[in-house]
Design a protein around this motif. Sequence first.
Motif, PDB file in Angstrom:
ATOM      1  N   ARG A 188       0.833  -1.206   0.000  1.00 32.57           N
ATOM      2  CA  ARG A 188       0.000   0.000   0.000  1.00 32.57           C
ATOM      3  C   ARG A 188       0.868   1.256   0.000  1.00 32.57           C
ATOM      4  O   ARG A 188       0.583   2.228  -0.706  1.00 32.57           O
ATOM      5  CB  ARG A 188      -0.903   0.008   1.239  1.00 32.57           C
ATOM      6  N   THR A 189       1.930   1.239   0.795  1.00 30.26           N
ATOM      7  CA  THR A 189       2.802   2.417   0.904  1.00 30.26           C
ATOM      8  C   THR A 189       3.413   2.791  -0.434  1.00 30.26           C
ATOM      9  O   THR A 189       3.541   3.981  -0.761  1.00 30.26           O
ATOM     10  CB  THR A 189       3.915   2.148   1.936  1.00 30.26           C
ATOM     11  N   VAL A 190       3.812   1.791  -1.227  1.00 30.69           N
ATOM     12  CA  VAL A 190       4.448   2.088  -2.513  1.00 30.69           C
ATOM     13  C   VAL A 190       3.433   2.306  -3.627  1.00 30.69           C
ATOM     14  O   VAL A 190       3.818   2.589  -4.765  1.00 30.69           O
ATOM     15  CB  VAL A 190       5.445   0.983  -2.910  1.00 30.69           C
ATOM     16  N   GLY A 191       2.142   2.170  -3.318  1.00 30.71           N
ATOM     17  CA  GLY A 191       1.122   2.558  -4.280  1.00 30.71           C
ATOM     18  C   GLY A 191       0.493   1.455  -5.096  1.00 30.71           C
ATOM     19  O   GLY A 191      -0.130   1.727  -6.131  1.00 30.71           O
ATOM     20  N   ALA A 192       0.614   0.204  -4.659  1.00 30.90           N
ATOM     21  CA  ALA A 192      -0.002  -0.892  -5.402  1.00 30.90           C
ATOM     22  C   ALA A 192      -1.511  -0.894  -5.200  1.00 30.90           C
ATOM     23  O   ALA A 192      -2.021  -0.549  -4.130  1.00 30.90           O
ATOM     24  CB  ALA A 192       0.584  -2.230  -4.963  1.00 30.90           C
ATOM     25  N   ALA A 193      -2.237  -1.309  -6.245  1.00 29.14           N
ATOM     26  CA  ALA A 193      -3.687  -1.408  -6.156  1.00 29.14           C
ATOM     27  C   ALA A 193      -4.149  -2.830  -5.912  1.00 29.14           C
ATOM     28  O   ALA A 193      -5.300  -3.059  -5.541  1.00 29.14           O
ATOM     29  CB  ALA A 193      -4.332  -0.880  -7.453  1.00 29.14           C
ATOM     30  N   ASP A 194      -3.244  -3.794  -6.130  1.00 28.50           N
ATOM     31  CA  ASP A 194      -3.610  -5.210  -6.062  1.00 28.50           C
ATOM     32  C   ASP A 194      -2.571  -5.948  -5.229  1.00 28.50           C
ATOM     33  O   ASP A 194      -1.363  -5.743  -5.403  1.00 28.50           O
ATOM     34  CB  ASP A 194      -3.668  -5.801  -7.476  1.00 28.50           C
ATOM     35  N   ARG A 195      -3.019  -6.827  -4.348  1.00 29.35           N
ATOM     36  CA  ARG A 195      -2.115  -7.570  -3.473  1.00 29.35           C
ATOM     37  C   ARG A 195      -1.525  -8.806  -4.147  1.00 29.35           C
ATOM     38  O   ARG A 195      -0.665  -9.462  -3.576  1.00 29.35           O
ATOM     39  CB  ARG A 195      -2.840  -7.977  -2.197  1.00 29.35           C
ATOM     40  N   PHE A 196      -1.967  -9.135  -5.358  1.00 32.60           N
ATOM     41  CA  PHE A 196      -1.469 -10.333  -6.031  1.00 32.60           C
ATOM     42  C   PHE A 196      -0.270 -10.001  -6.917  1.00 32.60           C
ATOM     43  O   PHE A 196      -0.296  -9.035  -7.696  1.00 32.60           O
ATOM     44  CB  PHE A 196      -2.556 -10.984  -6.890  1.00 32.60           C
ATOM     45  N   VAL A 197       0.790 -10.825  -6.806  1.00 30.01           N
ATOM     46  CA  VAL A 197       2.008 -10.646  -7.597  1.00 30.01           C
ATOM     47  C   VAL A 197       2.220 -11.912  -8.432  1.00 30.01           C
ATOM     48  O   VAL A 197       2.470 -12.986  -7.875  1.00 30.01           O
ATOM     49  CB  VAL A 197       3.235 -10.411  -6.692  1.00 30.01           C
ATOM     50  N   PRO A 198       2.115 -11.838  -9.761  1.00 29.41           N
ATOM     51  CA  PRO A 198       2.337 -13.027 -10.590  1.00 29.41           C
ATOM     52  C   PRO A 198       3.741 -13.580 -10.395  1.00 29.41           C
ATOM     53  O   PRO A 198       4.700 -12.822 -10.184  1.00 29.41           O
ATOM     54  CB  PRO A 198       2.144 -12.500 -12.024  1.00 29.41           C
ATOM     55  N   GLY A 199       3.872 -14.905 -10.450  1.00 37.06           N
ATOM     56  CA  GLY A 199       5.170 -15.519 -10.218  1.00 37.06           C
ATOM     57  C   GLY A 199       5.445 -16.684 -11.141  1.00 37.06           C
ATOM     58  O   GLY A 199       4.593 -17.107 -11.922  1.00 37.06           O
ATOM     59  N   TYR A 200       6.675 -17.186 -11.055  1.00 35.04           N
ATOM     60  CA  TYR A 200       7.039 -18.411 -11.755  1.00 35.04           C
ATOM     61  C   TYR A 200       7.798 -19.317 -10.794  1.00 35.04           C
ATOM     62  O   TYR A 200       8.459 -18.855  -9.863  1.00 35.04           O
ATOM     63  CB  TYR A 200       7.868 -18.119 -13.012  1.00 35.04           C
ATOM     64  N   ALA A 201       7.681 -20.614 -11.011  1.00 31.96           N
ATOM     65  CA  ALA A 201       8.317 -21.603 -10.152  1.00 31.96           C
ATOM     66  C   ALA A 201       9.793 -21.717 -10.483  1.00 31.96           C
ATOM     67  O   ALA A 201      10.181 -21.712 -11.655  1.00 31.96           O
ATOM     68  CB  ALA A 201       7.634 -22.958 -10.335  1.00 31.96           C
ATOM     69  N   SER A 202      10.617 -21.835  -9.433  1.00 31.79           N
ATOM     70  CA  SER A 202      12.058 -21.907  -9.638  1.00 31.79           C
ATOM     71  C   SER A 202      12.681 -22.678  -8.480  1.00 31.79           C
ATOM     72  O   SER A 202      12.898 -22.127  -7.409  1.00 31.79           O
ATOM     73  CB  SER A 202      12.654 -20.495  -9.719  1.00 31.79           C
ATOM     74  N   GLY A 203      12.970 -23.959  -8.712  1.00 36.66           N
ATOM     75  CA  GLY A 203      13.365 -24.831  -7.624  1.00 36.66           C
ATOM     76  C   GLY A 203      14.844 -24.949  -7.344  1.00 36.66           C
ATOM     77  O   GLY A 203      15.242 -25.788  -6.529  1.00 36.66           O
ATOM     78  N   LEU A 204      15.705 -24.154  -8.021  1.00 31.37           N
ATOM     79  CA  LEU A 204      17.160 -24.256  -7.812  1.00 31.37           C
ATOM     80  C   LEU A 204      17.584 -25.724  -7.899  1.00 31.37           C
ATOM     81  O   LEU A 204      18.301 -26.243  -7.064  1.00 31.37           O
ATOM     82  CB  LEU A 204      17.550 -23.667  -6.446  1.00 31.37           C
ATOM     83  N   HIS A 257       6.079  -4.764 -14.099  1.00 30.07           N
ATOM     84  CA  HIS A 257       6.449  -6.031 -13.473  1.00 30.07           C
ATOM     85  C   HIS A 257       5.939  -7.196 -14.307  1.00 30.07           C
ATOM     86  O   HIS A 257       4.773  -7.242 -14.700  1.00 30.07           O
ATOM     87  CB  HIS A 257       5.880  -6.144 -12.067  1.00 30.07           C
ATOM     88  N   LEU A 258       6.831  -8.168 -14.558  1.00 33.34           N
ATOM     89  CA  LEU A 258       6.483  -9.329 -15.369  1.00 33.34           C
ATOM     90  C   LEU A 258       6.106 -10.527 -14.505  1.00 33.34           C
ATOM     91  O   LEU A 258       4.979 -11.019 -14.558  1.00 33.34           O
ATOM     92  CB  LEU A 258       7.664  -9.690 -16.289  1.00 33.34           C
ATOM     93  N   SER A 259       7.055 -11.001 -13.704  1.00 35.71           N
ATOM     94  CA  SER A 259       6.826 -12.190 -12.896  1.00 35.71           C
ATOM     95  C   SER A 259       7.914 -12.261 -11.831  1.00 35.71           C
ATOM     96  O   SER A 259       9.063 -11.909 -12.082  1.00 35.71           O
ATOM     97  CB  SER A 259       6.861 -13.449 -13.775  1.00 35.71           C
ATOM     98  N   CYS A 260       7.545 -12.731 -10.655  1.00 35.94           N
ATOM     99  CA  CYS A 260       8.462 -12.794  -9.521  1.00 35.94           C
ATOM    100  C   CYS A 260       8.899 -14.239  -9.302  1.00 35.94           C
ATOM    101  O   CYS A 260       8.063 -15.154  -9.283  1.00 35.94           O
ATOM    102  CB  CYS A 260       7.755 -12.262  -8.271  1.00 35.94           C
ATOM    103  N   GLU A 261      10.205 -14.462  -9.130  1.00 40.24           N
ATOM    104  CA  GLU A 261      10.711 -15.801  -8.881  1.00 40.24           C
ATOM    105  C   GLU A 261      10.211 -16.304  -7.526  1.00 40.24           C
ATOM    106  O   GLU A 261      10.357 -15.633  -6.512  1.00 40.24           O
ATOM    107  CB  GLU A 261      12.238 -15.809  -8.907  1.00 40.24           C
ATOM    108  N   VAL A 262       9.647 -17.515  -7.520  1.00 40.75           N
ATOM    109  CA  VAL A 262       9.185 -18.158  -6.293  1.00 40.75           C
ATOM    110  C   VAL A 262       9.957 -19.461  -6.142  1.00 40.75           C
ATOM    111  O   VAL A 262       9.812 -20.376  -6.945  1.00 40.75           O
ATOM    112  CB  VAL A 262       7.670 -18.424  -6.329  1.00 40.75           C
TER     113      VAL A 262
END
Length: 376
Positions: A115-131, A307-312
Amino acid sequence: MKVTGYRSRTTAHDWGRLIGDANGVMPRTRTDVPVLILETDVGLEGVGLGPHGDVERVFGAVDGADPRAAPALYDRMLNQVFKTGHAGATFGTVGALDMALWDLKAKAADEPLWRTVGAADRFVPGYASGLDIALDDDALARLYERFAERGFTAAKLKGGHDVERDRRRLETVREILGHNTSRPALMVDANEAWNRAQAVRFVTALERTVDLTWVEEPVRRWDAAGLAAVRHGVRAAVATGENLTGLEQFRPLLDADAVDVVQVGSVWGITHFLRTAAVAHGRDLPVSPVAYHANPLAAAAAAVPNHLSCEVQDFTWPIGLTVDQEIADGGIVLGDRPGLGIEVDEQRLAPTRAPRSATGPHVRPDRAGLRLVPDP
């Protein structure tokens, strides 16, 4: 409100599996997670995650300052060390302090950081990355089945040694994620293990049967000409940037048109991510946060237009930390806890830091990029 002090702690994350990349594999299933806690005169405390070995040298730039001025204090920290330079480990310290400052800024406003940085949505798209380079085929399948159960439609695999092994593994994950989408996004990460000719040959071979969304760090992080050569030699996009320690290090890559997906390491702080995202946006390029440490950049990622996708990388948190996030629907669902959403139980943290391993993905092999044929 003023910053009055700090506490440095260390905990660990138990992956439940060996992790690594083309450069090596960690010797244990647990890895260290450094924790920095900033203290204030009003009792609020800010949390920063990541190595911060230079904290005694950098802390003076924020001591006594109002943490709500986080972006200005970020510049003050860079100015504090400008003669010796802020790259490398020093930049990690700046990042950990910056993260804690933003945590305090949001806590002072009694709202989550997104909220502080100004996002309107709490969902962040991600991709799976298991190292996942250390996993055999069965263990790989079991891991990505767990990601598929949480709705993921994209995955990044560690590779770069054996093209046929990488092909088989990518096809396995493609089939697993195919339960969620008809066109899974597949990426491969070489972690700077190739030279430019090797990269083009390897990726071209993979692309005969696998549609790669991107190839990550195919050559050295600073090799603008090499990255551009790879970009023009393969169909996949080129992603890089997680190990660039400072906005100025992106300039040669952007000027050479050498990158398609601009990545930012999770331990470099909130301000660095926001500024890098803005620069990338000015070039019509997407940005993607990389690495773990409880996904601290996810809140900032929710606020940037490119923002494209966040590594999870995992579904659980470091020991002693509770994190107000849910890994679901193919991404990260951010909670309402003020600040980063990270609470620290210091009684559960490791009392001492484990010795640095002499092997693993953080150690570059002697012959990296110098092999005529890939290692089997």
